[in-house]
Design a protein around this motif. Structure first.
Motif, PDB file in Angstrom:
ATOM      1  N   HIS A  73       4.678   6.243   1.004  1.00  0.00           N
ATOM      2  CA  HIS A  73       3.683   7.428   0.292  1.00  0.00           C
ATOM      3  C   HIS A  73       3.997   8.528   1.040  1.00  0.00           C
ATOM      4  CE1 HIS A  73       2.353   4.352  -2.827  1.00  0.00           C
ATOM      5  NE2 HIS A  73       2.133   3.524  -1.716  1.00  0.00           N
ATOM      6  N   GLY A  74       4.265   8.473   2.377  1.00  0.00           N
ATOM      7  CA  GLY A  74       4.240   9.511   3.267  1.00  0.00           C
ATOM      8  C   GLY A  74       2.944  10.216   3.408  1.00  0.00           C
ATOM      9  N   ALA A  75       2.101   9.251   3.774  1.00  0.00           N
ATOM     10  CA  ALA A  75       0.658   9.478   4.216  1.00  0.00           C
ATOM     11  C   ALA A  75      -0.092   8.072   4.714  1.00  0.00           C
ATOM     12  CB  ALA A  75       0.039  10.119   3.091  1.00  0.00           C
ATOM     13  N   LEU A  76      -1.068   8.170   5.474  1.00  0.00           N
ATOM     14  CA  LEU A  76      -1.903   7.248   5.729  1.00  0.00           C
ATOM     15  C   LEU A  76      -2.627   6.687   4.591  1.00  0.00           C
ATOM     16  CD1 LEU A  76      -3.430   8.181   9.304  1.00  0.00           C
ATOM     17  CD2 LEU A  76      -1.637   6.483   8.777  1.00  0.00           C
ATOM     18  N   ALA A  77      -2.983   5.365   4.556  1.00  0.00           N
ATOM     19  CA  ALA A  77      -3.656   4.815   3.391  1.00  0.00           C
ATOM     20  C   ALA A  77      -5.176   5.156   3.653  1.00  0.00           C
ATOM     21  CB  ALA A  77      -3.755   3.423   3.361  1.00  0.00           C
ATOM     22  N   SER A  78      -6.003   5.593   2.719  1.00  0.00           N
ATOM     23  CA  SER A  78      -7.304   6.062   3.028  1.00  0.00           C
ATOM     24  C   SER A  78      -8.104   5.602   1.587  1.00  0.00           C
ATOM     25  CB  SER A  78      -7.712   7.267   3.252  1.00  0.00           C
ATOM     26  OG  SER A  78      -6.942   8.098   2.201  1.00  0.00           O
ATOM     27  N   GLY A  79      -9.547   5.813   1.589  1.00  0.00           N
ATOM     28  CA  GLY A  79     -10.143   5.389   0.297  1.00  0.00           C
ATOM     29  C   GLY A  79      -9.943   3.864  -0.040  1.00  0.00           C
ATOM     30  N   ARG A  80      -9.653   4.113  -1.405  1.00  0.00           N
ATOM     31  CA  ARG A  80      -9.467   2.931  -2.305  1.00  0.00           C
ATOM     32  C   ARG A  80      -8.255   2.026  -1.511  1.00  0.00           C
ATOM     33  NH1 ARG A  80      -5.752   1.064  -5.626  1.00  0.00           N
ATOM     34  NH2 ARG A  80      -4.952   3.088  -6.203  1.00  0.00           N
ATOM     35  N   GLU A  81      -7.380   2.639  -1.211  1.00  0.00           N
ATOM     36  CA  GLU A  81      -6.003   1.861  -0.607  1.00  0.00           C
ATOM     37  C   GLU A  81      -6.268   1.083   0.727  1.00  0.00           C
ATOM     38  OE1 GLU A  81      -3.947   5.472  -0.894  1.00  0.00           O
ATOM     39  OE2 GLU A  81      -2.721   4.868  -2.531  1.00  0.00           O
ATOM     40  N   LEU A  82      -7.124   1.952   1.480  1.00  0.00           N
ATOM     41  CA  LEU A  82      -7.466   1.369   2.599  1.00  0.00           C
ATOM     42  C   LEU A  82      -8.621   0.163   2.517  1.00  0.00           C
ATOM     43  CD1 LEU A  82      -7.423   1.349   5.698  1.00  0.00           C
ATOM     44  CD2 LEU A  82      -9.342   3.150   5.797  1.00  0.00           C
ATOM     45  N   ARG A  83      -9.360   0.265   1.750  1.00  0.00           N
ATOM     46  CA  ARG A  83     -10.490  -0.717   1.402  1.00  0.00           C
ATOM     47  C   ARG A  83      -9.538  -1.948   0.714  1.00  0.00           C
ATOM     48  NH1 ARG A  83     -13.142   3.682  -0.647  1.00  0.00           N
ATOM     49  NH2 ARG A  83     -12.661   3.073  -2.696  1.00  0.00           N
ATOM     50  N   GLU A  84      -8.505  -1.788  -0.047  1.00  0.00           N
ATOM     51  CA  GLU A  84      -7.781  -2.723  -0.329  1.00  0.00           C
ATOM     52  C   GLU A  84      -7.146  -3.766   0.580  1.00  0.00           C
ATOM     53  OE1 GLU A  84      -5.043  -1.431  -3.567  1.00  0.00           O
ATOM     54  OE2 GLU A  84      -6.508  -1.347  -5.110  1.00  0.00           O
ATOM     55  N   MET A  85      -6.600  -2.712   1.698  1.00  0.00           N
ATOM     56  CA  MET A  85      -5.819  -3.530   2.948  1.00  0.00           C
ATOM     57  C   MET A  85      -6.925  -4.211   3.812  1.00  0.00           C
ATOM     58  SD  MET A  85      -3.835  -0.298   4.326  1.00  0.00           S
ATOM     59  CE  MET A  85      -2.365   0.518   3.838  1.00  0.00           C
ATOM     60  N   LEU A  86      -8.135  -3.825   3.781  1.00  0.00           N
ATOM     61  CA  LEU A  86      -9.076  -4.569   4.481  1.00  0.00           C
ATOM     62  C   LEU A  86      -9.621  -5.562   3.776  1.00  0.00           C
ATOM     63  CD1 LEU A  86     -11.220  -1.364   5.742  1.00  0.00           C
ATOM     64  CD2 LEU A  86      -9.700  -3.100   7.139  1.00  0.00           C
ATOM     65  N   PHE A  87      -9.743  -5.628   2.428  1.00  0.00           N
ATOM     66  CA  PHE A  87     -10.037  -6.796   1.526  1.00  0.00           C
ATOM     67  C   PHE A  87      -8.981  -7.797   1.553  1.00  0.00           C
ATOM     68  CE2 PHE A  87      -9.647  -9.001  -2.649  1.00  0.00           C
ATOM     69  CZ  PHE A  87     -10.885  -9.620  -2.678  1.00  0.00           C
ATOM     70  N   ILE A  88      -7.662  -7.652   1.405  1.00  0.00           N
ATOM     71  CA  ILE A  88      -6.523  -8.360   1.789  1.00  0.00           C
ATOM     72  C   ILE A  88      -6.469  -9.052   3.088  1.00  0.00           C
ATOM     73  CG2 ILE A  88      -4.061  -8.614   1.489  1.00  0.00           C
ATOM     74  CD1 ILE A  88      -4.456  -6.352  -0.607  1.00  0.00           C
ATOM     75  N   SER A  89      -6.636  -8.366   3.999  1.00  0.00           N
ATOM     76  CA  SER A  89      -6.419  -8.817   5.259  1.00  0.00           C
ATOM     77  C   SER A  89      -7.493  -9.450   6.116  1.00  0.00           C
ATOM     78  CB  SER A  89      -5.895  -7.773   6.601  1.00  0.00           C
ATOM     79  OG  SER A  89      -7.110  -6.719   6.582  1.00  0.00           O
ATOM     80  N   SER A  90      -8.970  -9.458   5.419  1.00  0.00           N
ATOM     81  CA  SER A  90      -9.965 -10.101   5.873  1.00  0.00           C
ATOM     82  C   SER A  90      -9.863 -11.563   6.192  1.00  0.00           C
ATOM     83  CB  SER A  90     -11.344  -9.739   5.373  1.00  0.00           C
ATOM     84  OG  SER A  90     -11.229 -10.200   3.852  1.00  0.00           O
ATOM     85  N   PRO A  91      -9.071 -12.289   5.344  1.00  0.00           N
ATOM     86  CA  PRO A  91      -9.117 -13.801   5.690  1.00  0.00           C
ATOM     87  C   PRO A  91      -8.445 -14.221   7.128  1.00  0.00           C
ATOM     88  CG  PRO A  91      -8.447 -13.345   3.389  1.00  0.00           C
ATOM     89  CD  PRO A  91      -8.564 -11.968   4.151  1.00  0.00           C
ATOM     90  N   LEU A  92      -7.628 -13.027   7.708  1.00  0.00           N
ATOM     91  CA  LEU A  92      -7.247 -13.349   9.092  1.00  0.00           C
ATOM     92  C   LEU A  92      -8.143 -13.430  10.105  1.00  0.00           C
ATOM     93  CD1 LEU A  92      -4.342 -10.768   8.538  1.00  0.00           C
ATOM     94  CD2 LEU A  92      -4.015 -13.622   8.351  1.00  0.00           C
ATOM     95  N   LEU A  93      -9.074 -12.531   9.899  1.00  0.00           N
ATOM     96  CA  LEU A  93     -10.548 -12.821  10.713  1.00  0.00           C
ATOM     97  C   LEU A  93     -11.223 -14.063  10.354  1.00  0.00           C
ATOM     98  CD1 LEU A  93     -11.756  -9.226  10.780  1.00  0.00           C
ATOM     99  CD2 LEU A  93     -10.551 -10.390  12.556  1.00  0.00           C
ATOM    100  N   LEU A  94     -11.200 -14.439   9.085  1.00  0.00           N
ATOM    101  CA  LEU A  94     -12.206 -15.465   8.524  1.00  0.00           C
ATOM    102  C   LEU A  94     -11.588 -16.809   8.894  1.00  0.00           C
ATOM    103  CD1 LEU A  94     -13.151 -14.140   5.166  1.00  0.00           C
ATOM    104  CD2 LEU A  94     -14.556 -14.344   7.097  1.00  0.00           C
ATOM    105  N   SER A  95     -10.267 -16.907   9.447  1.00  0.00           N
ATOM    106  CA  SER A  95      -9.663 -18.114   9.832  1.00  0.00           C
ATOM    107  C   SER A  95     -10.249 -18.706  11.043  1.00  0.00           C
ATOM    108  CB  SER A  95      -8.237 -17.809   9.741  1.00  0.00           C
ATOM    109  OG  SER A  95      -7.863 -16.980  10.761  1.00  0.00           O
ATOM    110  N   ALA A  96     -10.903 -17.859  11.993  1.00  0.00           N
ATOM    111  CA  ALA A  96     -11.345 -18.241  13.106  1.00  0.00           C
ATOM    112  C   ALA A  96     -12.774 -19.106  13.104  1.00  0.00           C
ATOM    113  CB  ALA A  96     -11.395 -17.070  14.025  1.00  0.00           C
ATOM    114  N   VAL A  97     -13.415 -18.768  11.909  1.00  0.00           N
ATOM    115  CA  VAL A  97     -14.800 -19.129  11.796  1.00  0.00           C
ATOM    116  C   VAL A  97     -15.007 -20.555  11.915  1.00  0.00           C
ATOM    117  CG1 VAL A  97     -16.822 -19.107  10.071  1.00  0.00           C
ATOM    118  CG2 VAL A  97     -15.480 -17.218  10.183  1.00  0.00           C
TER     119      VAL A  97
END
Length: 169
Positions: A73-97
């Motif tokens: 996209h020629g730009a950093l993700a922000s707003g909705r796109e960044l929230r989607e990245m965080l939503f998608i990647s959060s199980p990588l942190l949850l795997s340690a629980v």
């Protein structure tokens, strides 16, 4: 039209998040197997290893997602796109629980550390089995197909984790 999962979340995001969860589960199996196989781990070392593995995976996923977004996209993700990245990647942190809770139980004397680590591995294998069963049922194959799919997913995930652990990853 975008297909929505229960709760109104985009099915594409749910699928991507589940993929990360399965990957994190397989990785965590290899981490706890590696700790069991090392023979010299103590509780602080196990906590550090599990925590570092989880956070490192999460950060690597975010860096890769941001890099891919910049290239596409020629730009950093922000707003909705960044929230989607965080939503998608959060199980990588949850795997340690789960492993961290079991290691904590070991620190409290409820079980030995090796038992906690082996239990964490088996709980993660059971998770792979359960997700395979859910997938089999969602595909409409019935209970026998679901159990078969769960068994195959658990076996493949465990095999990958064993290879990763044996290779020192």
């Amino acid at each position: 039209m975008t297909e929505r999962a229960p709760g109104g979340v985009d099915v594409r995001l749910v699928a991507a998040r589940l993929k990360e969860r399965l990957y994190a589960t397989i990785t965590m199996i290899s981490v706890v197997l590696g700790l069991v196989g090392s023979g010299h781990v103590d509780v602080p070392g196990a906590v550090a290893t599990v925590g570092t593995a989880s956070v490192s995976l999460w950060l690597a996923a975010l860096v890769a997602d941001q890099q891919a977004h910049r290239v596409a996209h020629g730009a950093l993700a922000s707003g909705r796109e960044l929230r989607e990245m965080l939503f998608i990647s959060s199980p990588l942190l949850l795997s340690a629980v789960g492993p961290l809770l079991l290691i904590g139980a070991s620190a409290l004397g409820v079980m030995g550390l090796e038992t906690a680590l082996v239990t964490a591995g088996w709980v993660n294998v059971a998770g792979l089995f359960a997700w395979g069963c859910v997938g089999g049922l969602r595909m409409g194959g019935g209970r026998i197909y679901a159990v078969l799919a769960g068994g195959i997913d658990a076996a493949i995930g465990t095999a990958v984790a064993v290879v990763k652990a044996a290779a020192g990853h």
